[in-house]
Design a protein around this motif. Sequence first.
Motif, PDB file in Angstrom:
ATOM      1  N   VAL A  72      10.554  10.424  -6.601  1.00 17.03           N
ATOM      2  CA  VAL A  72       9.141  10.789  -6.617  1.00 17.03           C
ATOM      3  C   VAL A  72       8.470  10.187  -5.386  1.00 17.03           C
ATOM      4  O   VAL A  72       8.491   8.976  -5.194  1.00 17.03           O
ATOM      5  CB  VAL A  72       8.444  10.297  -7.908  1.00 17.03           C
ATOM      6  CG1 VAL A  72       6.995  10.756  -7.940  1.00 17.03           C
ATOM      7  CG2 VAL A  72       9.186  10.794  -9.153  1.00 17.03           C
ATOM      8  N   LEU A  73       7.901  11.061  -4.559  1.00 13.45           N
ATOM      9  CA  LEU A  73       7.182  10.645  -3.360  1.00 13.45           C
ATOM     10  C   LEU A  73       5.705  10.488  -3.692  1.00 13.45           C
ATOM     11  O   LEU A  73       5.250  10.944  -4.736  1.00 13.45           O
ATOM     12  CB  LEU A  73       7.368  11.681  -2.254  1.00 13.45           C
ATOM     13  CG  LEU A  73       8.806  12.126  -1.963  1.00 13.45           C
ATOM     14  CD1 LEU A  73       8.819  13.204  -0.902  1.00 13.45           C
ATOM     15  CD2 LEU A  73       9.667  10.961  -1.572  1.00 13.45           C
ATOM     16  N   TYR A  74       4.959   9.894  -2.776  1.00 17.93           N
ATOM     17  CA  TYR A  74       3.533   9.665  -2.987  1.00 17.93           C
ATOM     18  C   TYR A  74       2.707  10.528  -2.038  1.00 17.93           C
ATOM     19  O   TYR A  74       3.136  10.822  -0.922  1.00 17.93           O
ATOM     20  CB  TYR A  74       3.193   8.193  -2.750  1.00 17.93           C
ATOM     21  CG  TYR A  74       1.724   7.911  -2.918  1.00 17.93           C
ATOM     22  CD1 TYR A  74       1.161   7.814  -4.182  1.00 17.93           C
ATOM     23  CD2 TYR A  74       0.886   7.796  -1.816  1.00 17.93           C
ATOM     24  CE1 TYR A  74      -0.185   7.592  -4.350  1.00 17.93           C
ATOM     25  CE2 TYR A  74      -0.470   7.564  -1.980  1.00 17.93           C
ATOM     26  CZ  TYR A  74      -0.996   7.471  -3.241  1.00 17.93           C
ATOM     27  OH  TYR A  74      -2.337   7.259  -3.399  1.00 17.93           O
ATOM     28  N   ALA A  75       1.510  10.892  -2.463  1.00 16.19           N
ATOM     29  CA  ALA A  75       0.554  11.594  -1.597  1.00 16.19           C
ATOM     30  C   ALA A  75      -0.865  11.183  -1.991  1.00 16.19           C
ATOM     31  O   ALA A  75      -1.195  11.162  -3.173  1.00 16.19           O
ATOM     32  CB  ALA A  75       0.695  13.100  -1.720  1.00 16.19           C
ATOM     33  N   VAL A 105       6.191  14.908  -6.186  1.00 20.62           N
ATOM     34  CA  VAL A 105       5.169  14.195  -5.412  1.00 20.62           C
ATOM     35  C   VAL A 105       4.043  13.887  -6.381  1.00 20.62           C
ATOM     36  O   VAL A 105       3.617  14.761  -7.132  1.00 20.62           O
ATOM     37  CB  VAL A 105       4.644  15.021  -4.228  1.00 20.62           C
ATOM     38  CG1 VAL A 105       3.597  14.238  -3.453  1.00 20.62           C
ATOM     39  CG2 VAL A 105       5.785  15.437  -3.303  1.00 20.62           C
ATOM     40  N   TRP A 106       3.544  12.641  -6.351  1.00 18.77           N
ATOM     41  CA  TRP A 106       2.484  12.258  -7.291  1.00 18.77           C
ATOM     42  C   TRP A 106       1.321  11.625  -6.556  1.00 18.77           C
ATOM     43  O   TRP A 106       1.433  11.180  -5.424  1.00 18.77           O
ATOM     44  CB  TRP A 106       3.029  11.294  -8.348  1.00 18.77           C
ATOM     45  CG  TRP A 106       2.977   9.846  -7.964  1.00 18.77           C
ATOM     46  CD1 TRP A 106       3.822   9.200  -7.113  1.00 18.77           C
ATOM     47  CD2 TRP A 106       2.006   8.883  -8.386  1.00 18.77           C
ATOM     48  NE1 TRP A 106       3.453   7.885  -7.003  1.00 18.77           N
ATOM     49  CE2 TRP A 106       2.335   7.652  -7.761  1.00 18.77           C
ATOM     50  CE3 TRP A 106       0.910   8.935  -9.230  1.00 18.77           C
ATOM     51  CZ2 TRP A 106       1.595   6.496  -7.972  1.00 18.77           C
ATOM     52  CZ3 TRP A 106       0.171   7.766  -9.426  1.00 18.77           C
ATOM     53  CH2 TRP A 106       0.530   6.578  -8.811  1.00 18.77           C
ATOM     54  N   MET A 123       0.838  -1.180   0.000  1.00 20.92           N
ATOM     55  CA  MET A 123       0.000   0.000   0.000  1.00 20.92           C
ATOM     56  C   MET A 123       0.883   1.243   0.000  1.00 20.92           C
ATOM     57  O   MET A 123       1.835   1.352   0.755  1.00 20.92           O
ATOM     58  CB  MET A 123      -0.909  -0.002   1.225  1.00 20.92           C
ATOM     59  CG  MET A 123      -1.819   1.171   1.276  1.00 20.92           C
ATOM     60  SD  MET A 123      -2.958   1.017   2.661  1.00 20.92           S
ATOM     61  CE  MET A 123      -3.584   2.641   2.678  1.00 20.92           C
ATOM     62  N   ARG A 124       0.562   2.182  -0.837  1.00 12.00           N
ATOM     63  CA  ARG A 124       1.314   3.424  -0.914  1.00 12.00           C
ATOM     64  C   ARG A 124       1.025   4.277   0.312  1.00 12.00           C
ATOM     65  O   ARG A 124      -0.088   4.314   0.806  1.00 12.00           O
ATOM     66  CB  ARG A 124       0.929   4.174  -2.177  1.00 12.00           C
ATOM     67  CG  ARG A 124       1.347   3.419  -3.412  1.00 12.00           C
ATOM     68  CD  ARG A 124       1.094   4.237  -4.661  1.00 12.00           C
ATOM     69  NE  ARG A 124       2.011   3.799  -5.681  1.00 12.00           N
ATOM     70  CZ  ARG A 124       1.649   3.185  -6.804  1.00 12.00           C
ATOM     71  NH1 ARG A 124       0.385   2.964  -7.056  1.00 12.00           N
ATOM     72  NH2 ARG A 124       2.542   2.815  -7.675  1.00 12.00           N
ATOM     73  N   GLN A 125       2.072   4.998   0.757  1.00 11.13           N
ATOM     74  CA  GLN A 125       1.939   5.838   1.939  1.00 11.13           C
ATOM     75  C   GLN A 125       2.436   7.242   1.639  1.00 11.13           C
ATOM     76  O   GLN A 125       3.416   7.419   0.920  1.00 11.13           O
ATOM     77  CB  GLN A 125       2.733   5.244   3.098  1.00 11.13           C
ATOM     78  CG  GLN A 125       2.221   3.887   3.547  1.00 11.13           C
ATOM     79  CD  GLN A 125       3.049   3.357   4.702  1.00 11.13           C
ATOM     80  OE1 GLN A 125       3.824   4.078   5.320  1.00 11.13           O
ATOM     81  NE2 GLN A 125       2.894   2.088   4.987  1.00 11.13           N
ATOM     82  N   ASP A 126       1.770   8.222   2.252  1.00  6.69           N
ATOM     83  CA  ASP A 126       2.163   9.621   2.104  1.00  6.69           C
ATOM     84  C   ASP A 126       3.627   9.819   2.462  1.00  6.69           C
ATOM     85  O   ASP A 126       4.108   9.321   3.479  1.00  6.69           O
ATOM     86  CB  ASP A 126       1.322  10.514   3.018  1.00  6.69           C
ATOM     87  CG  ASP A 126      -0.023  10.869   2.425  1.00  6.69           C
ATOM     88  OD1 ASP A 126      -0.269  10.533   1.248  1.00  6.69           O
ATOM     89  OD2 ASP A 126      -0.827  11.489   3.129  1.00  6.69           O
ATOM     90  N   GLY A 127       4.310  10.580   1.624  1.00  9.14           N
ATOM     91  CA  GLY A 127       5.665  11.002   1.915  1.00  9.14           C
ATOM     92  C   GLY A 127       6.738   9.954   1.733  1.00  9.14           C
ATOM     93  O   GLY A 127       7.901  10.225   1.991  1.00  9.14           O
ATOM     94  N   ILE A 153       9.144   7.391  -0.597  1.00 12.68           N
ATOM     95  CA  ILE A 153       9.656   7.292  -1.963  1.00 12.68           C
ATOM     96  C   ILE A 153       8.904   6.171  -2.653  1.00 12.68           C
ATOM     97  O   ILE A 153       8.851   5.048  -2.167  1.00 12.68           O
ATOM     98  CB  ILE A 153      11.172   7.043  -1.981  1.00 12.68           C
ATOM     99  CG1 ILE A 153      11.901   8.246  -1.378  1.00 12.68           C
ATOM    100  CG2 ILE A 153      11.655   6.770  -3.409  1.00 12.68           C
ATOM    101  CD1 ILE A 153      13.392   8.052  -1.226  1.00 12.68           C
ATOM    102  N   ASP A 154       8.307   6.499  -3.786  1.00 11.68           N
ATOM    103  CA  ASP A 154       7.421   5.566  -4.468  1.00 11.68           C
ATOM    104  C   ASP A 154       7.886   5.258  -5.884  1.00 11.68           C
ATOM    105  O   ASP A 154       7.465   4.268  -6.468  1.00 11.68           O
ATOM    106  CB  ASP A 154       6.009   6.188  -4.502  1.00 11.68           C
ATOM    107  CG  ASP A 154       4.964   5.238  -5.010  1.00 11.68           C
ATOM    108  OD1 ASP A 154       4.703   4.245  -4.324  1.00 11.68           O
ATOM    109  OD2 ASP A 154       4.420   5.491  -6.100  1.00 11.68           O
ATOM    110  N   TYR A 155       8.777   6.080  -6.437  1.00 15.43           N
ATOM    111  CA  TYR A 155       9.127   5.959  -7.845  1.00 15.43           C
ATOM    112  C   TYR A 155      10.441   6.687  -8.063  1.00 15.43           C
ATOM    113  O   TYR A 155      10.742   7.661  -7.365  1.00 15.43           O
ATOM    114  CB  TYR A 155       8.013   6.625  -8.670  1.00 15.43           C
ATOM    115  CG  TYR A 155       7.952   6.243 -10.121  1.00 15.43           C
ATOM    116  CD1 TYR A 155       7.286   5.100 -10.532  1.00 15.43           C
ATOM    117  CD2 TYR A 155       8.526   7.059 -11.088  1.00 15.43           C
ATOM    118  CE1 TYR A 155       7.194   4.766 -11.879  1.00 15.43           C
ATOM    119  CE2 TYR A 155       8.440   6.725 -12.432  1.00 15.43           C
ATOM    120  CZ  TYR A 155       7.765   5.583 -12.824  1.00 15.43           C
ATOM    121  OH  TYR A 155       7.679   5.265 -14.149  1.00 15.43           O
TER     122      TYR A 155
END
Length: 111
Positions: A62-65, A107-108, A1-5, A7-9
């Motif tokens: 790229v971070l996630y939000a 951030v994406w 599961m993706r989490q805020d803040g 590193i996702d990419y």
Amino acid sequence: MRQDGKIDYLELPGGDIDRVKAFYGNAFGWSFVDYGPRYAAFDEGLDGGFDADAAKAVPLPVLYAQDLEAMQARVEAAGGTIVAPIFAFPGGRRFHFKDPAGTELAVWSER
């Protein structure tokens, strides 16, 4: 599961996409999903992609939000400088910012 803040990419400069894909495929066995002739994504422990049109020859973390507008406000409140306000791209929306040391990140969100 993706989490805020988190590193996702990792987006990397691609230059000649076919040449870059051949190198990573032959050297490390990577496979790719093409998003047009100028972008190739990979999933090799960390999702990422090669961008033939990257403005700079440096990696872009790229971070996630979940809530992109709220995260942009948090980045600005913490002292980050927005260098590309929220924009759409295939797969979602994102913004770019520089941290106090001048490092550019993005951030994406899929929304």
